[in-house]
Design a protein around this motif. Structure first.
Motif, mmCIF file in Angstrom:
data_model
loop_
_atom_site.group_PDB
_atom_site.id
_atom_site.type_symbol
_atom_site.label_atom_id
_atom_site.label_comp_id
_atom_site.label_asym_id
_atom_site.label_seq_id
_atom_site.Cartn_x
_atom_site.Cartn_y
_atom_site.Cartn_z
ATOM 1 N N PHE A 60 0.834 -1.207 0.000
ATOM 2 C CA PHE A 60 0.000 0.000 0.000
ATOM 3 C C PHE A 60 0.871 1.260 0.000
ATOM 4 O O PHE A 60 0.619 2.215 -0.747
ATOM 5 C CB PHE A 60 -0.916 -0.014 1.219
ATOM 6 C CG PHE A 60 -1.792 1.200 1.344
ATOM 7 C CD1 PHE A 60 -3.001 1.275 0.669
ATOM 8 C CD2 PHE A 60 -1.402 2.276 2.123
ATOM 9 C CE1 PHE A 60 -3.804 2.390 0.772
ATOM 10 C CE2 PHE A 60 -2.195 3.403 2.244
ATOM 11 C CZ PHE A 60 -3.396 3.462 1.562
ATOM 12 N N LEU A 61 1.904 1.264 0.835
ATOM 13 C CA LEU A 61 2.785 2.433 0.907
ATOM 14 C C LEU A 61 3.527 2.639 -0.412
ATOM 15 O O LEU A 61 3.667 3.777 -0.889
ATOM 16 C CB LEU A 61 3.783 2.263 2.055
ATOM 17 C CG LEU A 61 3.191 2.315 3.469
ATOM 18 C CD1 LEU A 61 4.260 2.015 4.507
ATOM 19 C CD2 LEU A 61 2.564 3.684 3.736
ATOM 20 N N ALA A 64 1.120 3.953 -2.938
ATOM 21 C CA ALA A 64 0.813 5.352 -2.644
ATOM 22 C C ALA A 64 1.974 6.263 -3.054
ATOM 23 O O ALA A 64 1.771 7.325 -3.666
ATOM 24 C CB ALA A 64 0.501 5.518 -1.166
ATOM 25 N N THR A 67 2.189 6.621 -6.773
ATOM 26 C CA THR A 67 1.150 7.532 -7.258
ATOM 27 C C THR A 67 1.506 8.980 -6.958
ATOM 28 O O THR A 67 1.319 9.870 -7.803
ATOM 29 C CB THR A 67 -0.205 7.180 -6.610
ATOM 30 O OG1 THR A 67 -0.505 5.805 -6.873
ATOM 31 C CG2 THR A 67 -1.308 8.050 -7.165
ATOM 32 N N VAL A 68 2.026 9.219 -5.754
ATOM 33 C CA VAL A 68 2.397 10.594 -5.367
ATOM 34 C C VAL A 68 3.459 11.145 -6.301
ATOM 35 O O VAL A 68 3.365 12.293 -6.775
ATOM 36 C CB VAL A 68 2.882 10.617 -3.905
ATOM 37 C CG1 VAL A 68 3.549 11.958 -3.589
ATOM 38 C CG2 VAL A 68 1.718 10.374 -2.960
ATOM 39 N N ILE A 187 -5.841 0.314 -4.856
ATOM 40 C CA ILE A 187 -5.010 1.199 -4.023
ATOM 41 C C ILE A 187 -4.514 2.382 -4.836
ATOM 42 O O ILE A 187 -4.587 3.551 -4.399
ATOM 43 C CB ILE A 187 -3.815 0.408 -3.440
ATOM 44 C CG1 ILE A 187 -4.315 -0.686 -2.500
ATOM 45 C CG2 ILE A 187 -2.866 1.347 -2.709
ATOM 46 C CD1 ILE A 187 -3.226 -1.641 -2.050
ATOM 47 N N THR A 188 -4.001 2.094 -6.030
ATOM 48 C CA THR A 188 -3.492 3.170 -6.888
ATOM 49 C C THR A 188 -4.593 4.145 -7.258
ATOM 50 O O THR A 188 -4.378 5.380 -7.260
ATOM 51 C CB THR A 188 -2.883 2.564 -8.164
ATOM 52 O OG1 THR A 188 -1.849 1.650 -7.803
ATOM 53 C CG2 THR A 188 -2.304 3.656 -9.047
ATOM 54 N N LEU A 190 -7.392 4.892 -5.595
ATOM 55 C CA LEU A 190 -7.788 5.709 -4.450
ATOM 56 C C LEU A 190 -6.768 6.812 -4.167
ATOM 57 O O LEU A 190 -7.129 7.982 -3.966
ATOM 58 C CB LEU A 190 -7.962 4.822 -3.213
ATOM 59 C CG LEU A 190 -9.194 3.911 -3.196
ATOM 60 C CD1 LEU A 190 -9.160 2.985 -1.987
ATOM 61 C CD2 LEU A 190 -10.477 4.748 -3.181
ATOM 62 N N THR A 191 -5.497 6.445 -4.140
ATOM 63 C CA THR A 191 -4.457 7.447 -3.874
ATOM 64 C C THR A 191 -4.371 8.461 -5.006
ATOM 65 O O THR A 191 -4.104 9.654 -4.763
ATOM 66 C CB THR A 191 -3.096 6.765 -3.676
ATOM 67 O OG1 THR A 191 -2.827 5.898 -4.794
ATOM 68 C CG2 THR A 191 -3.069 5.954 -2.403
ATOM 69 N N THR A 192 -4.621 8.010 -6.242
ATOM 70 C CA THR A 192 -4.594 8.929 -7.374
ATOM 71 C C THR A 192 -5.697 9.968 -7.266
ATOM 72 O O THR A 192 -5.468 11.180 -7.437
ATOM 73 C CB THR A 192 -4.735 8.170 -8.704
ATOM 74 O OG1 THR A 192 -3.637 7.280 -8.853
ATOM 75 C CG2 THR A 192 -4.766 9.125 -9.879
ATOM 76 N N ILE A 194 -7.419 10.938 -4.552
ATOM 77 C CA ILE A 194 -7.213 11.829 -3.404
ATOM 78 C C ILE A 194 -6.074 12.806 -3.675
ATOM 79 O O ILE A 194 -6.181 14.026 -3.437
ATOM 80 C CB ILE A 194 -6.925 11.007 -2.136
ATOM 81 C CG1 ILE A 194 -8.156 10.166 -1.764
ATOM 82 C CG2 ILE A 194 -6.546 11.925 -0.974
ATOM 83 C CD1 ILE A 194 -7.901 9.163 -0.662
ATOM 84 N N GLY A 195 -4.948 12.288 -4.187
ATOM 85 C CA GLY A 195 -3.789 13.149 -4.441
ATOM 86 C C GLY A 195 -4.066 14.216 -5.482
ATOM 87 O O GLY A 195 -3.653 15.383 -5.327
#
Length: 626
Positions: A60-61, A64, A67-68, A187-188, A190-192, A194-195
């Protein structure tokens, strides 16, 4: 009701199980069965991921972080675009030094570093997730295999082998694919989302609001498509299992199909099942494909809104030109998770259906396990059947009624009677393949229901009418009777079963590999090998169910001599239609409709001139007539 009728009823129930009537199902159309509990199936599936919580957290990290780093890229591109545009405009207007190439170069180096680090994290999380998915699939297959060994025989009477195989292979492979792709993409995504929302609002809140206004429409579309397509994906998995079952059965009996010219009927039956699979699969794929064009339309509409609003803000001087480029790239990335959802929707839907089928199998009722189990004492071979009453599972009719008999250790007991009288059923009850409705069976005074099935079966040797051999060497097939047997013991068993002479004549002898269909040796030779396997097991109780039915007369005489030697001092049950082979039995039980109608020796029964005498004389008359 005889056993053949009971089997027919079981088959009818099996058909109903795999082809349940749908509310709107027409001829040749699949039923519209809805998924029972997709949410519960997913929760149970994620339960298999609990042992990998630490590695999943790391995955997950890494997802994330990947993606960041990718999200930060458009901001650098926007800054470079702004510097380039401002430098060109300043040069044209004569108010600036021109394009700041060193600054743009530094931005491009940062951009390369960001994308490089993001790609590295993406590779690592994909590598780790592939390992987790493979381990979960490995564990699931092992769990299913253990479950198969705990299932009652009645389950396999009503479920096709192909459907069980489909759950072990197709359904578990679907789960593996979903875990490998779907979890990381989730996971990718969701982080995409939000980011990118955070980045867009940090640049300009008006543009950000315009960009996210289409999100509710995308979510609503996804919910509608998910609701409408789940039932079709469940039907797709069910019909895939049905098609696999039909193919497996036809392939196993292809010689019989060809011998009776049944190819056309097989093709027609397959086409009917294939049509149902096609219809369900087409609808499932259509629903999952609807999402993609809708998301594309909303995404393109978003580009238009951002470009118009961005141009107005640039004109007012509240937004830099590079920010429009930045927003266009963010919108493209923002739409990507929804496009990914459209692309993998069929995987997620198939996963829900596959997970339900796997857990449905794992939740099936198992054989009753004896609590406080203890080992069976050394067996002598005294057996007592006490008021047995039995009917096949799923059928109300009784096929064995109030059966009582007592057999002493070392006796040779022949069981005779017409087809469907309950002969084979009786020995299956002794082996505890089925549970009694009433009554009890005792071995040396011990109720077999109070001991583990393995303890009972280890003391009983069985030679069935239907031979079963594995795709292995002849030596290994005989050794299956006792895995720790030496090569010398195997050869001695083969000689006792009159199999040694034909084995030595085979290519590679005892090391010759029997193929998967076991059609590189004759039916009679297969029967001899199963007899050798029983000889090697050296059990105190023997069951011979038409053990010589597939051999010629000369070989039958040789086997009979070997069997007579083998049965010395052992309790033996002989099921035979040819009554001439059981004349020397100590006790003959005559069964009809599940009851003992006569019992005694051959001479005693012939003297009675009753049921047994009529059967024996009819066979003798047929032999003379032939």
């Amino acid at each position: 009701m005889n056993i053949n009728q009971a089997d027919k009823k079981i088959q009818q129930q099996r058909v109903k199980r795999f082809h349940p009537p749908g509310r709107n199902a027409g001829p040749g159309m699949p039923p519209t069965a809805k998924a029972k509990d997709a949410k519960g199936a997913f929760l149970r599936l994620f339960g298999y991921l609990k042992p990998y919580r630490l590695i999943l957290l790391i995955i997950f990290l890494m997802a994330a972080l990947s993606t960041v780093f990718n999200i930060l890229g458009p901001h650098q591109i926007g800054s470079a675009t702004s510097l380039l545009a401002e430098g060109i405009l300043g040069r044209i207007a004569g108010t600036g030094p021109g394009i700041d190439f060193p600054a743009i170069g530094r931005i491009l180096l940062r951009l390369a570093a960001l994308y490089g680090i993001g790609a590295l994290f993406s590779f690592l999380q994909g590598f780790c997730m592939a390992g987790v998915a493979a381990k979960v699939s490995y564990k699931l297959r092992g769990t299913i295999l253990q479950k198969i060994n705990r299932m009652p025989v009645s389950y396999f009477n009503r479920v096709s082998h192909g459907d069980v195989l489909s759950r072990v292979t197709n359904d578990v492979d679907t789960l593996n694919q979903s875990l490998n792709q779907g979890v990381t993409q989730l996971i990718t995504s969701l982080t995409t989302v939000i980011g990118i929302i955070v980045m867009m609002f940090s640049v300009n809140w008006r543009m950000a609001l315009a960009a996210v206004c289409v999100v509710p429409f995308m979510l609503l579309t996804a919910a509608i498509v998910l609701k409408g397509s789940q039932k079709h994906f469940k039907n797709q998995q069910n019909f895939l299992g049905s098609v696999n079952g039909q193919v497996e059965e036809v392939y196993a009996g292809h010689t019989v199909v060809k011998a009776f010219g049944g190819e056309q009927q097989v093709i027609e039956d397959f086409n009917q099942e294939n049509e149902k699979l096609y219809s369900a699969a087409w609808k499932a794929q259509f629903f999952s494909g609807v999402m993609h064009p809708i998301v594309m339309f909303l995404g393109n509409l978003n580009y238009v809104i951002v470009c118009i609003l961005g141009a107005a803000l640039v004109t007012k001087g509240t937004l830099r030109i590079g920010n429009i480029t930045e927003f266009i790239m963010y919108i493209r990335q923002f739409n990507q998770p929804f496009l990914q959802l459209a692309q993998i929707m069929n995987v997620f839907q198939s996963t829900a259906a596959a997970a339900e089928r796997v857990f449905e199998f794992l939740d099936e009722e198992e054989e009753r396990v004896v609590t406080n189990a203890r080992p069976l004492p050394a067996v002598e071979g005294n057996i007592r059947f006490e008021h047995l009453r039995f009917g096949y599972e799923g059928c109300d009719e009784i096929v064995i009624n109030d059966f009582t008999a007592e057999i002493k250790a070392g006796q040779k007991v022949a069981i005779v009677g017409p087809t469907g009288a309950g002969k084979t059923t009786l020995v299956k009850l002794l082996m505890r393949f089925h549970e009694l409705r009433e009554g009890a069976i005792y071995i040396d005074g011990h109720n077999i229901a109070e001991y583990p099935r393995g303890e009972i079966r280890r003391n009983i040797g069985m030679v069935l009418q239907d031979t079963w051999l594995t795709s292995a060497s002849i030596e290994d097939n005989i050794r299956y009777g006792r895995l720790d047997a030496s090569n010398g013991e195997i050869r001695a068993a083969a000689k006792s079963a009159q199999a040694h002479h034909f084995i030595k004549a085979m290519p590679d002898g005892y090391r010759m590999i029997i193929n998967e269909e076991a059609n590189n040796i004759s039916q009679g030779q297969k029967q001899l090998l199963t007899i050798a396997r029983a000889v090697l097991a050296d059990n105190r109780i023997l069951i011979l169910d038409e053990a010589t039915s597939s051999v010629d007369t000369r070989t039958e005489i040789l086997i009979q001599k070997a069997m007579d030697h083998l049965m010395e001092g052992r309790t033996s049950f002989i099921i035979a239609h040819r009554l001439s082979t059981i004349r020397n039995a100590d006790l003959i039980l005559c069964l009809d409709h599940g009851d003992i109608v006569e019992q005694g020796s051959h001479e005693e029964l012939m003297a009675k001139d009753g049921f047994y005498a009529r059967i024996y004389n009819s066979q003798f008359e047929r032999t003379n007539a032939g």
